[in-house]
Design a protein around this motif. Structure first.
Motif, short mmCIF file in Angstrom:
data_model
loop_
_atom_site.label_atom_id
_atom_site.label_comp_id
_atom_site.label_asym_id
_atom_site.label_seq_id
_atom_site.Cartn_x
_atom_site.Cartn_y
_atom_site.Cartn_z
N TYR A 71 0.81 -1.22 0.00
CA TYR A 71 0.00 0.00 0.00
C TYR A 71 0.84 1.27 0.00
CZ TYR A 71 -4.14 -2.73 0.09
OH TYR A 71 -5.12 -3.59 -0.30
N GLY A 72 2.08 1.17 0.47
CA GLY A 72 2.96 2.32 0.35
C GLY A 72 3.46 2.49 -1.07
N SER A 73 3.73 1.37 -1.73
CA SER A 73 4.20 1.42 -3.11
C SER A 73 3.02 1.73 -4.04
CB SER A 73 4.87 0.09 -3.45
OG SER A 73 5.43 0.14 -4.75
N ILE A 74 3.24 1.65 -5.33
CA ILE A 74 2.24 2.16 -6.27
C ILE A 74 1.91 1.13 -7.36
CG2 ILE A 74 2.99 4.53 -5.98
CD1 ILE A 74 3.98 3.38 -9.17
N LEU B 101 -1.52 7.94 -6.68
CA LEU B 101 -0.34 7.12 -6.40
C LEU B 101 -0.34 6.67 -4.95
CD1 LEU B 101 2.42 9.04 -8.39
CD2 LEU B 101 1.59 6.72 -8.83
N ALA B 102 -0.65 7.60 -4.05
CA ALA B 102 -0.69 7.25 -2.63
C ALA B 102 -1.74 6.16 -2.40
CB ALA B 102 -1.01 8.49 -1.80
N ALA B 103 -2.87 6.28 -3.07
CA ALA B 103 -3.97 5.35 -2.84
C ALA B 103 -3.74 3.99 -3.49
CB ALA B 103 -5.27 5.96 -3.36
N SER B 104 -2.92 3.96 -4.52
CA SER B 104 -2.77 2.71 -5.28
C SER B 104 -1.86 1.74 -4.55
CB SER B 104 -2.21 3.01 -6.66
OG SER B 104 -0.84 3.31 -6.58
NA NA Z 1 0.34 3.64 -2.57
#
Ligand code: NA
Ligand SMILES: Nc1ncnc2c1ncn2[C@@H]1O[C@H](COP(=O)(O)O)[C@@H](O)[C@H]1O
Ligand SMILES: Nc1ncnc2c1ncn2[C@@H]1O[C@H](COP(=O)(O)O)[C@@H](O)[C@H]1O
Ligand SMILES: Nc1ncnc2c1ncn2[C@@H]1O[C@H](COP(=O)(O)O)[C@@H](O)[C@H]1O
Ligand code: NA
Ligand code: NA
Lengths: 101, 326, 326, 326, 101, 101
Positions: C104-107, C272-275
């Motif tokens: 969840y931190g990554s994209i 991006l944050a949400a992906s």
């Molecule tokens: Na993310």
């Protein structure tokens, strides 16, 4: 169940057809070829993907048959493996419908 | 000089360098084999069609036939020279030396395409029949190399079990690149510019872009080949992979002086002479000379000569061509 | 609202829904792995090139650098929050929770692309350096998650046999998406609009269409992941996959209030944050935390969060971005 | 006559002939399976979208519904006739005959596409709902054939171990070609010309070119099928593969006389009737009638009827359609 | 014919290189890797195609060698399989050119 | 090491799911499927690439399990192979972590 033998021949792709002809000529009733991904031999690793030349590509051929036919095939396979890159092994297996092999 | 820099900074070459760099840094990324093979077929269809359409408008003059014959001559003659050099300067045996020399007589179609782009970028024209030259240069080298390899044998070697009469001829004459290149050339010739108009968005429009993706993969392939294989090559062998293309190029340049050929076409003929095969010839060698070591000829052709040609060679060959017509 | 409906009715999303529906109805159809991988590389090349060309015209200002740093911060910080939430609300162990939070931190680059399209459809502009932001956000999350996972261990765990120093770093820093995305970005930057003109028909012209085919496959993949995997997930875990993207989006929105960022770029940063990642991070987790269960993190990221983001999330994130700049 | 020659000399057909020739000459070249499958999905998406967009502009009139119903009728009825002919003229058993007849009732989408191109080249119009007709004609033939095969059995055969209720229905109703064709048709319908404009360069622009590559592969496939399989077929069976498409075409022509249908659409309906399936129906037959021999029905449909239709049949069917509206 | 043993290691793709290193370190002279399509384990089915993440992808590695080398490799393989998803089995085979293994 | 048995079932792709169900129903804890390239049987050669119909496509399924479960699976496999194209063989293998099979 019937006792048969299983040949597993791992051989360079360019020699695949030659191996097929030898297996067929020995009277074996069937074989199946599987693709490979990569491997190691003679101190070198190889990998199928991104080897644009396909130069080190191998196939694995499995053939199940009666011991006599397997033995017959092995003479010619030994000859092929004198020239071409590859490995062969034979093991004992049990099959259903033994008359087919 | 400008051409050299423009070529070096074109996306095609930059993607090649990206792939090669990633492979040398041991990235695990790869392009699936099936996709690479699909693109290779696409590229050959596109090149063939384009050549065929161009040939449809130009008659097959004596001049053109002379260039075709020169291509065949170069493909057949270069292996003999390469063989002598290899035997004199490296520790390769007769069979390995013959196998390597076959690669340098034959051609690399991707190098040819990259050169076509560079020629276009230089503002030069090239003609469609150069595709036919490329196709014709694929195989004579194999014949020469086989003669060289077998000449040294006491008597005809025993056949490998399962070998079949005609399999080598079929492999050499009907491999994918010959079938597709020559087939598409003829189709382009028959259908002409009008008949192929509807397929141009695919075969011309996106061609350059597909080439980028293909060269990324070529870079990965060349980089990995080099990293795995350079240890099996001695320094003199690696050196051969770097100077042999220039030697072949100079021979072709000499020939161009006596040929009725334009500057763009001369650059392409020189590039063809300088380029080395890494798909069709290796396959033929596995059938005809299985005891020759693929790690030698593939590393040399794909890992050394191909990058040299694509990055440095092509601008040199264009320069050589400019001498001819100057 | 209009944007939401326009997004939902765009062919890209409709093909995604088609694929997901077919998978949920247990259709056996599939897109060959090789083709999907080839398209993934193509999409990353196209995105990278586009971003690079745009960056070539805009100088790298301090404002841009602030956005880049914010991306890194979000990628590194979100996993910590996700980890705390998972440990508090679900029955996942420390390792599984850490592995999930890395995702969840990554994209997800496909979510990013879908958002870029939706932003464009909304009449907003976005800038090329958002691609660089995306590339930079891929990996910091992995570092945070590994710290969280390993912090709880009594002492350094024994290495798995065959593990090699540097293999994780190489995997994380040189995986296909980093190599191709960053490589293409740099190539676009070097070659510029003129240099890349000849490859635009491939990388821009047919981009939207290829995306349709890719999203059909993503739909099949997400649908199958969900159908096979949802039983291994508890209700609270599934819930996490639905609200966590919104939580991350809100954090990013907060950050956007203090950043010098346009509306379009804000929408992309929020997206991006949400992906959540479903290719690069799973691979890294298999190497670094093999005892974490892929059925948990893959089902969540690919089967729950990806469809949520693509179908419902993106319009929400565009709306959030409009608040920032309003 | 002109149409016949123009069709024959179009690159699509020439590449088919190239592939077939290479296969018959025993070239080892091939197109990777993954690429061929990827192209097949692409082609069906493109055809479906195009049909859907066209349908979005034309209302679904009673005339259209009549054509749809005629398609279903042809698909269901042709197998009965084919079965009777096969039983009377060949030595195929009940099961083999039923399996073959299913193929001839169903359709080949590539033949349909080739006919669409030929119709366009002839200056005729065709409408989008013909794609829906094609989709509807895929399956009724299978039902008829199963009834014919099972009617002759003393009692319900024992199920094969591992067979599952519903697997056949799922295979038939949710196979790739139905899912993608119908799905893309609906998506095209929903999104309309405006919504799909951005994907047209991919789905329309390069369509003809991709078709060339696909037909090269079809040629290789047909040629190899024919070369390996013709010995298992008797002369009367091969004959069936050549005259049955014409018989079906004549029936469809008869029907067209009483249908409210334009010349272009009539040509397509006749072609659909004449075409034989070689992907969807074989798969269904392996599940439903595993004892039927694939070497019979595949060689016939792919090795005999497909080349016949593509090279000679389509001009005939366009001619037949001209009689209807004359 | 010479008696050797055949290792068949089915292991998740991300652990493939680790397995390769272990096999090489044990002195085995070669191995070949084959791709997989799908499978079943731990109550879950998986399928390679259309699993965009490649998360459950496995490879099958075949290595033929002398019993001592195989035994040596198995200790480390057991360690890998403690962490990674996979299955290993060993069987007896006959080979030609026994000195190569 | 524990003694188990290894089933190798080479079967046409359309029957793959049926084989999976049978293997699962017999209590076997896992299996892995491998793609094939081509082969020979009943006097005919086939080749996967450029067979657009996929009509003769085969998969190779490997399952390792206890002799009882393998025997149980074989009855139903025999039934499948009565209708579908394929070959099955069984061999003895040694495994680590025997409780898993
Ligand atoms: Na993310
Ligand atoms: N003896 C065998 N050993 C290995 N594979 C076989 C054997 N017999 C048949 N096959 C495989 O099963 C397929 C169908 O064989 P058949 O049932 O004999 O037509 C062949 O094309 C081979 O791929
Ligand atoms: N012992 C072995 N077990 C399995 N495959 C092997 C073995 N040795 C060699 N191979 C395969 O055969 C190829 C050529 O090996 P070599 O002839 O030793 O160079 C290798 O790359 C492997 O794919
Ligand atoms: N008994 C078995 N025979 C063959 N392959 C297996 C077996 N058990 C597990 N596998 C393979 O290993 C993967 C992981 O299994 P598991 O560790 O049980 O989740 C499965 O998806 C199969 O591909
Ligand atoms: Na040359
Ligand atoms: Na029909």
């Amino acid at each position: 169940m019937y006792s048969k033998q299983r040949i597993e021949l791992i051989i360079e792709r360019m020699a695949y057809k030659r191996a097929c002809r030898v297996l067929e000529a020995s009277g074996l009733t069937g074989y199946t070829a599987l693709p490979t991904l990569g491997g190691f031999g003679g101190g070198n690793r190889w990998q199928r993907d991104t080897d644009i030349s396909g130069g080190s590509d191998m196939v694995a051929i499995i053939a199940i048959g009666s011991p006599e036919r397997v033995t017959k095939a092995l003479t010619d396979i030994e000859n092929i493996l004198g020239a071409h890159i590859g490995v062969v092994s034979v093991s004992d297996v049990q099959v259903l419908r033994g008359e087919r092999f | 000089m400008d051409v050299a820099i423009a070529t070096l900074l074109s996306p095609i070459i930059l993607f090649f360098i990206l792939g090669m760099g990633a492979a040398l840094l041991r990235s695990q990324m790869n392009v699936p084999e099936a996709v690479a093979k699909g693109m290779a077929i696409y590229l050959m269809m596109a090149i063939g069609l384009k050549g065929g359409v161009q040939m449809a408008t130009n008659p097959l003059t004596l001049d053109v036939i002379l260039v075709l014959l020169s291509g065949i001559f170069l493909s057949a003659a270069i292996p003999a020279l390469a063989f002598v050099i290899l035997r004199a300067t490296t520790n390769l045996g007769r069979t390995d030396a013959a196998a390597v020399s076959a690669h340098y007589g034959s051609i690399s179609i991707v190098t040819f395409v990259a050169a076509t782009e560079a020629v276009r970028l230089s503002g030069l024209d090239s003609s469609g029949h150069m595709v036919a030259v490329a196709a014709l240069m694929e195989t004579p080298a194999i014949v020469t190399a086989l003669i060289l390899a077998l000449a040294g044998r006491p008597k005809a070697a025993d056949e490998v079990a399962g070998a079949e009469r005609g399999e080598l001829v079929r492999e050499v004459a009907l491999n994918a690149s010959v079938v597709v290149l020559v087939g598409a050339l003829i189709i382009g010739w028959i259908a002409g510019a009008d008949g192929t108009a509807s397929v141009q968005p695919f075969f011309t429009g996106i061609f350059q872009g597909v080439l980028c993706l293909f060269l990324l993969d070529m870079g990965l392939s060349a980089g990995r080949g080099l990293r795995n294989g350079w240890r099996t090559l001695g320094a003199t062998t690696v050196g051969f992979g770097l100077y042999m293309p220039v030697v072949s190029a100079l021979i072709a340049t000499g020939l161009c002086f006596v040929l009725p050929i334009g500057q763009g076409d001369a650059a392409l003929l020189i590039t063809l002479a300088a380029s080395a095969s890494y798909i069709a010839v290796p396959a033929a060698m596995r059938l005809a000379l299985p005891e020759a070591r693929p790690s030698v000829y593939l590393t040399l052709s794909l890992g050394v000569t191909f990058p040299f040609n694509v990055i440095l060679g092509i601008p040199i060959y264009i320069f050589l061509a400019s001498l001819v017509t100057a």
